[in-house]
Design an enzyme around this catalytic site. Sequence first.
Site, PDB file in Angstrom:
ATOM      1  N   ASP A  48       0.813  -1.218   0.000  1.00  0.00           N
ATOM      2  CA  ASP A  48       0.000   0.000   0.000  1.00  0.00           C
ATOM      3  C   ASP A  48       0.846   1.267   0.000  1.00  0.00           C
ATOM      4  O   ASP A  48       0.340   2.346  -0.359  1.00  0.00           O
ATOM      5  CB  ASP A  48      -0.938   0.009   1.204  1.00  0.00           C
ATOM      6  CG  ASP A  48      -2.094  -0.960   1.043  1.00  0.00           C
ATOM      7  OD1 ASP A  48      -2.502  -1.216  -0.106  1.00  0.00           O
ATOM      8  OD2 ASP A  48      -2.588  -1.478   2.061  1.00  0.00           O
ATOM      9  N   LYS A 105      -5.446  -2.376  -8.012  1.00  0.00           N
ATOM     10  CA  LYS A 105      -5.937  -1.647  -6.838  1.00  0.00           C
ATOM     11  C   LYS A 105      -7.061  -0.692  -7.245  1.00  0.00           C
ATOM     12  O   LYS A 105      -7.679  -0.850  -8.295  1.00  0.00           O
ATOM     13  CB  LYS A 105      -4.773  -0.911  -6.175  1.00  0.00           C
ATOM     14  CG  LYS A 105      -3.727  -1.835  -5.555  1.00  0.00           C
ATOM     15  CD  LYS A 105      -4.257  -2.504  -4.309  1.00  0.00           C
ATOM     16  CE  LYS A 105      -3.201  -3.284  -3.570  1.00  0.00           C
ATOM     17  NZ  LYS A 105      -3.703  -3.863  -2.301  1.00  0.00           N
TER      18      LYS A 105
END
Length: 225
Positions: free
Chosen positions: A112, A139
């Site tokens: 992330d 994502k």
Amino acid sequence: FGVPVARDEDAVRIAGGAPLHGAEIDVPGDASAAAFLAAAAALVPRSDLLLKGVGVNPTRRAFFSLLARAGASVAYENERLFGDEPVADVRIRHQTLRAITVGPSDVPALIDELPLVAVLAAFARGASEVTGAAELRLKESDRIGAVADGLRAIGARVEPREDGWLVEGSERLAGGRVEARGDHRIAMAFLVAGLRAKEGVTVEGAEAIAVSDPGFLPRLKALAR
């Protein structure tokens, strides 16, 4: 909360139907949210930032370890436990950043934060490479493409790959306009870049930040004064 929990070496078991009761708990600060403020401190000259009560479980401190590897000053102060969870006050001080390499074995703990890693690389000395991160294309946006387009828009030299980037660092980038593509992490990463870019960075679609951290922008503004 009153639920019987049995732990084995690699499993946790709970029984359904247990009566629940209230409890007072301490929740560690989220390391992923703290990463953007830590990166800002690492980028901006003369910065000295203390982030209080951040979760530093070994599986969550990978970004701080990467910052230290890139040359930033990272120190853990007042280490303690919230329940069974390790937390610390994390102090980040600016230092000139150097190139970094992130490989497939590093990616799971950093997935992330990798758009932010690419932004840091754009201001570091030398060429940085991220590989093994093809998951980023799946994502909230195609983060590999979004980061590459954003870095080009602010004047950085970047070569996108199927599973990452090669980024040529420069201590002086002009800045520009970046499209967040509805992705909160792209928006936050390039707002951090704007603190260091010569002419700042305008992020279009920055309202996406509210998905994960509605208070991010005023907090960043307060720190940048």
